[in-house]
Design an enzyme around this catalytic site. Structure first.
Site, PDB file in Angstrom:
ATOM      1  N   LYS A 111      24.755  -4.109 -50.081  1.00  0.00           N
ATOM      2  CA  LYS A 111      25.102  -3.673 -51.451  1.00  0.00           C
ATOM      3  C   LYS A 111      24.219  -4.382 -52.482  1.00  0.00           C
ATOM      4  O   LYS A 111      23.803  -3.778 -53.466  1.00  0.00           O
ATOM      5  CB  LYS A 111      26.578  -3.983 -51.745  1.00  0.00           C
ATOM      6  CG  LYS A 111      27.554  -3.221 -50.878  1.00  0.00           C
ATOM      7  CD  LYS A 111      28.057  -1.963 -51.575  1.00  0.00           C
ATOM      8  CE  LYS A 111      28.727  -0.978 -50.653  1.00  0.00           C
ATOM      9  NZ  LYS A 111      29.901  -1.483 -49.953  1.00  0.00           N
ATOM     10  N   LYS A 194      23.152   6.202 -40.874  1.00  0.00           N
ATOM     11  CA  LYS A 194      24.483   6.775 -40.653  1.00  0.00           C
ATOM     12  C   LYS A 194      24.838   7.788 -41.738  1.00  0.00           C
ATOM     13  O   LYS A 194      24.324   7.722 -42.860  1.00  0.00           O
ATOM     14  CB  LYS A 194      25.528   5.669 -40.581  1.00  0.00           C
ATOM     15  CG  LYS A 194      25.748   4.955 -41.887  1.00  0.00           C
ATOM     16  CD  LYS A 194      26.931   4.001 -41.806  1.00  0.00           C
ATOM     17  CE  LYS A 194      27.148   3.392 -43.185  1.00  0.00           C
ATOM     18  NZ  LYS A 194      28.263   2.530 -43.308  1.00  0.00           N
ATOM     19  N   LYS A 197      25.507   7.116 -45.795  1.00  0.00           N
ATOM     20  CA  LYS A 197      24.849   5.912 -46.283  1.00  0.00           C
ATOM     21  C   LYS A 197      24.007   6.203 -47.531  1.00  0.00           C
ATOM     22  O   LYS A 197      24.172   5.586 -48.560  1.00  0.00           O
ATOM     23  CB  LYS A 197      23.962   5.296 -45.194  1.00  0.00           C
ATOM     24  CG  LYS A 197      23.474   3.914 -45.595  1.00  0.00           C
ATOM     25  CD  LYS A 197      22.802   3.219 -44.446  1.00  0.00           C
ATOM     26  CE  LYS A 197      22.174   1.919 -44.892  1.00  0.00           C
ATOM     27  NZ  LYS A 197      23.027   0.774 -44.758  1.00  0.00           N
TER      28      LYS A 197
HETATM   29  P1  TYM Z   1      34.661   3.753 -46.031  1.00  0.00           P
HETATM   30  O1  TYM Z   1      35.480   4.383 -47.102  1.00  0.00           O
HETATM   31  O2  TYM Z   1      33.229   3.476 -46.296  1.00  0.00           O
HETATM   32  O3  TYM Z   1      34.741   4.602 -44.732  1.00  0.00           O
HETATM   33  C1  TYM Z   1      35.999   5.003 -44.241  1.00  0.00           C
HETATM   34  C2  TYM Z   1      36.018   5.017 -42.738  1.00  0.00           C
HETATM   35  O4  TYM Z   1      35.037   5.913 -42.247  1.00  0.00           O
HETATM   36  C3  TYM Z   1      34.184   5.236 -41.344  1.00  0.00           C
HETATM   37  N1  TYM Z   1      32.817   5.769 -41.462  1.00  0.00           N
HETATM   38  C4  TYM Z   1      32.073   6.094 -40.410  1.00  0.00           C
HETATM   39  N2  TYM Z   1      32.300   6.024 -39.087  1.00  0.00           N
HETATM   40  C5  TYM Z   1      31.326   6.449 -38.274  1.00  0.00           C
HETATM   41  N3  TYM Z   1      30.143   6.938 -38.706  1.00  0.00           N
HETATM   42  C6  TYM Z   1      29.864   7.023 -40.017  1.00  0.00           C
HETATM   43  N4  TYM Z   1      28.710   7.523 -40.428  1.00  0.00           N
HETATM   44  C7  TYM Z   1      30.844   6.575 -40.945  1.00  0.00           C
HETATM   45  N5  TYM Z   1      30.899   6.514 -42.291  1.00  0.00           N
HETATM   46  C8  TYM Z   1      32.130   6.012 -42.588  1.00  0.00           C
HETATM   47  C9  TYM Z   1      34.236   3.774 -41.744  1.00  0.00           C
HETATM   48  O5  TYM Z   1      33.889   2.949 -40.658  1.00  0.00           O
HETATM   49  C10 TYM Z   1      35.682   3.629 -42.135  1.00  0.00           C
HETATM   50  O6  TYM Z   1      36.489   3.426 -41.018  1.00  0.00           O
HETATM   51  N6  TYM Z   1      36.228  -0.861 -46.394  1.00  0.00           N
HETATM   52  C11 TYM Z   1      36.584   0.421 -45.864  1.00  0.00           C
HETATM   53  C12 TYM Z   1      37.902   0.971 -46.355  1.00  0.00           C
HETATM   54  C13 TYM Z   1      39.011   0.023 -46.178  1.00  0.00           C
HETATM   55  C14 TYM Z   1      39.694  -0.283 -44.957  1.00  0.00           C
HETATM   56  C15 TYM Z   1      40.650  -1.259 -45.296  1.00  0.00           C
HETATM   57  C16 TYM Z   1      39.569   0.171 -43.656  1.00  0.00           C
HETATM   58  C17 TYM Z   1      39.568  -0.732 -47.142  1.00  0.00           C
HETATM   59  N7  TYM Z   1      40.559  -1.509 -46.611  1.00  0.00           N
HETATM   60  C18 TYM Z   1      41.522  -1.793 -44.314  1.00  0.00           C
HETATM   61  C19 TYM Z   1      40.418  -0.361 -42.695  1.00  0.00           C
HETATM   62  C20 TYM Z   1      41.381  -1.328 -43.039  1.00  0.00           C
HETATM   63  C21 TYM Z   1      35.484   1.381 -46.279  1.00  0.00           C
HETATM   64  O7  TYM Z   1      34.834   1.213 -47.278  1.00  0.00           O
HETATM   65  O8  TYM Z   1      35.375   2.438 -45.530  1.00  0.00           O
END
Ligand code: TYM
Length: 331
Positions: A111, A194, A197
């Site tokens: 970031k 990914k 992104k």
């Molecule tokens: P976020 O909002 O970026 O993404 C949400 C979920 O989607 C998954 N993800 C992916 N998995 C596989 N391939 C991809 N290209 C891909 N893009 C996104 C992420 O791994 C995620 O599981 N910090 C977290 C949100 C969050 C959270 C939490 C998750 C906040 N508190 C507590 C679990 C537990 C986030 O920004 O995910």
């Protein structure tokens, strides 16, 4: 019964990465675990959305959770900011999260590189807030994509540190989870990384994309001039499209194109056409449901209220116990 917690940041529409990395697992897990699935709107504040965008994005994720098949009777679906105990736990955990470890987090470094003009403290302590989300319900399983693995490790560190400091075994250890036994990283269509992104729309296929939009995006995906030797390794951009095919298409289809590739007979036009059609089939039921419930405000309001009540009940119990452990006592 084991407890599951996971969430998606409310930054807009969900894409196939969110679905295969996280939400599909939510739907499967809700039958066997005590599940809490939330919309991470506190987390979205690191990028300073306008009030209208914030609300619209929260609603979008709520609609898509329901459209993907999360059942509000089986799981607790809630908006993070409806449970202020989470921010209280975040405050306590921050007292034992160290600057150095937060600065070393891969997602923080990414970031900082992407937005050097907005390196705020919320971004630095993002993993602490995530740990609070998980620990508030004492969860042990967290369905997430591969990119969240390090955050889960940090959540374990913060929970264990609390336990050690207060000589208690209060928090269990949460682990990242995927039904396929391996955390996944769904690639994007731009051949680079990914899905989700890069900020452009073309890299991601959204659950709400119309069939025509999906077709166009996939046909425009980066390829090359094709293999020239039998069984040659695939360059990244081609491997990415095969990885996408693996999740949306049948095993037979996947093997058919693998075979054509290894014999240098693949025609990328046919390959991408098939990939696009299979993505349309995979997303169609969700897209229909999204359109059906998007404007049903009373229904959405009812679900958000009901979820907030259930999540609050669980969070309030934890916070009462934590305050006692820390030594906050009323006179
Ligand atoms: P976020 O909002 O970026 O993404 C949400 C979920 O989607 C998954 N993800 C992916 N998995 C596989 N391939 C991809 N290209 C891909 N893009 C996104 C992420 O791994 C995620 O599981 N910090 C977290 C949100 C969050 C959270 C939490 C998750 C906040 N508190 C507590 C679990 C537990 C986030 O920004 O995910």
């Amino acid at each position: 019964m084991e407890t599951v917690v996971s969430g998606i940041r409310s930054t807009g529409k969900l894409h196939l990465g969110n679905y295969y990395g996280a939400v599909k697992n939510f739907v499967q897990m809700q039958h066997d675990y005590k599940c809490f699935f939330f919309i991470a709107d506190y987390h979205s504040l690191t990028t300073h959305p306008t009030p209208q965008d914030l609300h619209g994005n929260v609603k979008q994720v709520l609609v898509e959770y329901l459209a993907a098949g999360i059942d509000p009777e089986k799981s607790t679906i809630y908006v993070q900011s409806d449970v202020p105990e989470i921010s209280e736990l975040y405050l306590y955990l921050n007292m034992n999260a160290y600057m150095g470890e937060l600065q070393r987090s891969t997602s923080f470094k990414d970031k900082v590189r992407a937005h050097p003009d907005n390196v705020n403290a919320g971004l630095l302590t993002y993993p602490v807030l995530m740990a609070a989300d998980i620990l508030i319900h004492k969860a042990t399983k967290v369905p997430v994509g591969k990119d969240q693995e390090q955050h889960l490790e940090m959540a374990r560190t913060f929970g264990n540190r609390f336990n050690t400091l207060y000589k208690t075994a209060y928090f269990p250890e949460p682990y990242a989870f995927n039904f396929t036994k391996k955390l996944v990283k769904i690639p994007g269509l731009d051949g680079k990384g990914k899905m989700g992104k890069s900020e452009g729309e073309a890299n991601a296929v959204y659950l709400s994309d119309e069939p025509e939009v999906i077709r166009k995006k996939v046909m425009r995906a980066v390829t090359d001039s094709g293999p020239t030797e039998e069984n040659q390794p695939k360059p990244d951009a081609i491997q990415n499209l095969f990885d996408l095919m693996k999740v949306v298409s049948s095993a037979d289809t996947y093997e058919h194109f693998e075979d054509l590739y290894s014999k240098c007979q693949i025609r990328y036009g046919d390959f991408k056409k098939q990939l696009g059609e299979d993505m349309i089939i995979a997303t169609a039921p969700m897209r229909e449901k999204i359109n059906e419930i998007s404007n049903n405000e009373p229904y959405l309001r009812k679900i958000a209220h009901y979820g907030a009540l259930k999540a609050h009940e669980s969070a309030a119990k934890t916070m009462k116990e934590i305050r006692e452990i820390i030594g906050f006592r009323s006179f």
